[in-house]
Scaffold this motif. Structure first.
Motif, PDB file in Angstrom:
ATOM      1  N   GLY A  74      -8.495  17.720 -68.542  1.00 31.74           N
ATOM      2  CA  GLY A  74      -7.923  16.685 -69.408  1.00 31.74           C
ATOM      3  C   GLY A  74      -8.872  15.510 -69.586  1.00 31.74           C
ATOM      4  O   GLY A  74      -9.067  15.013 -70.697  1.00 31.74           O
ATOM      5  N   ALA A  75      -9.463  15.073 -68.490  1.00 27.32           N
ATOM      6  CA  ALA A  75     -10.405  13.949 -68.565  1.00 27.32           C
ATOM      7  C   ALA A  75     -11.654  14.334 -69.363  1.00 27.32           C
ATOM      8  O   ALA A  75     -12.153  13.546 -70.176  1.00 27.32           O
ATOM      9  N   ARG A  76     -12.140  15.537 -69.154  1.00 29.33           N
ATOM     10  CA  ARG A  76     -13.322  15.992 -69.911  1.00 29.33           C
ATOM     11  C   ARG A  76     -13.007  16.168 -71.392  1.00 29.33           C
ATOM     12  O   ARG A  76     -13.837  15.846 -72.251  1.00 29.33           O
ATOM     13  N   ILE A  77     -11.830  16.676 -71.680  1.00 30.11           N
ATOM     14  CA  ILE A  77     -11.424  16.844 -73.082  1.00 30.11           C
ATOM     15  C   ILE A  77     -11.339  15.485 -73.754  1.00 30.11           C
ATOM     16  O   ILE A  77     -11.809  15.305 -74.877  1.00 30.11           O
ATOM     17  N   ALA A  78     -10.740  14.515 -73.062  1.00 32.08           N
ATOM     18  CA  ALA A  78     -10.613  13.174 -73.638  1.00 32.08           C
ATOM     19  C   ALA A  78     -11.985  12.558 -73.899  1.00 32.08           C
ATOM     20  O   ALA A  78     -12.224  11.982 -74.967  1.00 32.08           O
ATOM     21  N   PRO A 118     -14.747  11.769 -85.864  1.00 36.83           N
ATOM     22  CA  PRO A 118     -13.489  12.186 -86.502  1.00 36.83           C
ATOM     23  C   PRO A 118     -13.700  13.006 -87.769  1.00 36.83           C
ATOM     24  O   PRO A 118     -12.820  13.731 -88.189  1.00 36.83           O
ATOM     25  N   GLU A 119     -14.863  12.884 -88.360  1.00 36.52           N
ATOM     26  CA  GLU A 119     -15.166  13.645 -89.575  1.00 36.52           C
ATOM     27  C   GLU A 119     -15.872  14.961 -89.270  1.00 36.52           C
ATOM     28  O   GLU A 119     -16.488  15.563 -90.156  1.00 36.52           O
ATOM     29  N   ALA A 120     -15.794  15.418 -88.038  1.00 37.81           N
ATOM     30  CA  ALA A 120     -16.481  16.656 -87.653  1.00 37.81           C
ATOM     31  C   ALA A 120     -15.993  17.819 -88.518  1.00 37.81           C
ATOM     32  O   ALA A 120     -14.811  17.931 -88.808  1.00 37.81           O
ATOM     33  N   ILE A 121     -16.920  18.658 -88.922  1.00 32.98           N
ATOM     34  CA  ILE A 121     -16.557  19.785 -89.779  1.00 32.98           C
ATOM     35  C   ILE A 121     -16.332  21.067 -88.981  1.00 32.98           C
ATOM     36  O   ILE A 121     -15.863  22.055 -89.521  1.00 32.98           O
ATOM     37  N   SER A 122     -16.673  21.028 -87.684  1.00 36.86           N
ATOM     38  CA  SER A 122     -16.405  22.180 -86.825  1.00 36.86           C
ATOM     39  C   SER A 122     -16.182  21.685 -85.395  1.00 36.86           C
ATOM     40  O   SER A 122     -16.537  20.570 -85.046  1.00 36.86           O
ATOM     41  N   TRP A 123     -15.583  22.532 -84.601  1.00 37.19           N
ATOM     42  CA  TRP A 123     -15.341  22.183 -83.205  1.00 37.19           C
ATOM     43  C   TRP A 123     -16.653  22.245 -82.429  1.00 37.19           C
ATOM     44  O   TRP A 123     -17.355  23.261 -82.479  1.00 37.19           O
ATOM     45  N   PRO A 124     -16.987  21.183 -81.684  1.00 40.39           N
ATOM     46  CA  PRO A 124     -18.175  21.272 -80.817  1.00 40.39           C
ATOM     47  C   PRO A 124     -17.938  22.324 -79.729  1.00 40.39           C
ATOM     48  O   PRO A 124     -16.827  22.436 -79.213  1.00 40.39           O
ATOM     49  N   GLU A 125     -18.951  23.074 -79.421  1.00 37.72           N
ATOM     50  CA  GLU A 125     -18.805  24.163 -78.453  1.00 37.72           C
ATOM     51  C   GLU A 125     -18.321  23.681 -77.074  1.00 37.72           C
ATOM     52  O   GLU A 125     -17.471  24.334 -76.477  1.00 37.72           O
ATOM     53  N   PRO A 126     -18.838  22.557 -76.545  1.00 42.09           N
ATOM     54  CA  PRO A 126     -18.309  22.114 -75.244  1.00 42.09           C
ATOM     55  C   PRO A 126     -16.807  21.830 -75.293  1.00 42.09           C
ATOM     56  O   PRO A 126     -16.077  22.168 -74.367  1.00 42.09           O
ATOM     57  N   LEU A 127     -16.338  21.230 -76.377  1.00 42.39           N
ATOM     58  CA  LEU A 127     -14.922  20.913 -76.508  1.00 42.39           C
ATOM     59  C   LEU A 127     -14.092  22.191 -76.643  1.00 42.39           C
ATOM     60  O   LEU A 127     -13.021  22.317 -76.042  1.00 42.39           O
TER      61      LEU A 127
END
Length: 143
Positions: free
Chosen positions: A91-95, A103-112
């Motif tokens: 949870g802490a890492r996700i946050a 917020p304007e990311a067009i794809s999910w970052p791999e670490p997330l």
């Protein structure tokens, strides 16, 4: 928990990544609070049941009851451990990773994406353990 897995998680795949990340963050916090409340209620009702059972049976508890109770306590410990991992580790890492993502990311970052997959795996484990825990509790109530 099952509602989160069946409804929320698939619904977020159709949203834009930036919006989905913010909504999942809010849903995660709400679910973690509900799960912690559920674990607390599980502990309280289990202790009350044990106390009432001991008072009703002065001769002692049977071996089958103690075996089922031991299994239930191990499952509860596993659920508590998994929930702790969800809240305090992932949870802490996700946050932190979500906050660092635009917020304007067009794809999910791999670490997330990897963190969410681990978090959802723990959610699936806890959902399964919770179901088994409930069934063992029903066995305890019949003995």
């Amino acid at each position: 928990m099952i509602f989160f897995l069946v409804v929320f998680a698939p619904a977020f795949t159709d949203l834009e990544p930036g919006v989905a990340m913010r909504m999942l963050k809010h849903a995660r916090k709400s679910l973690e609070a509900m799960a912690l409340t559920g674990l607390g209620l599980l502990l309280i009702t289990g202790v009350v049941n044990l106390v009432l059972r001991r008072q009703a049976s002065p001769a002692g508890l049977g071996q089958f009851y103690l075996l089922a109770l031991s299994i239930k306590l191990m499952l509860f410990g596993a659920m508590l451990y998994h929930h702790g991992l969800q809240v305090f580790k992932y949870g802490a890492r996700i946050a932190a990773t979500t906050a660092a993502t635009s917020p304007e990311a067009i794809s999910w970052p791999e670490p997330l994406r990897g963190l969410w997959q681990r978090w959802l795996t723990l959610l699936k484990l806890n959902s399964t353990l919770g179901t088994i825990e409930t069934l063992v509790g029903l066995v305890l109530s019949k003995t």
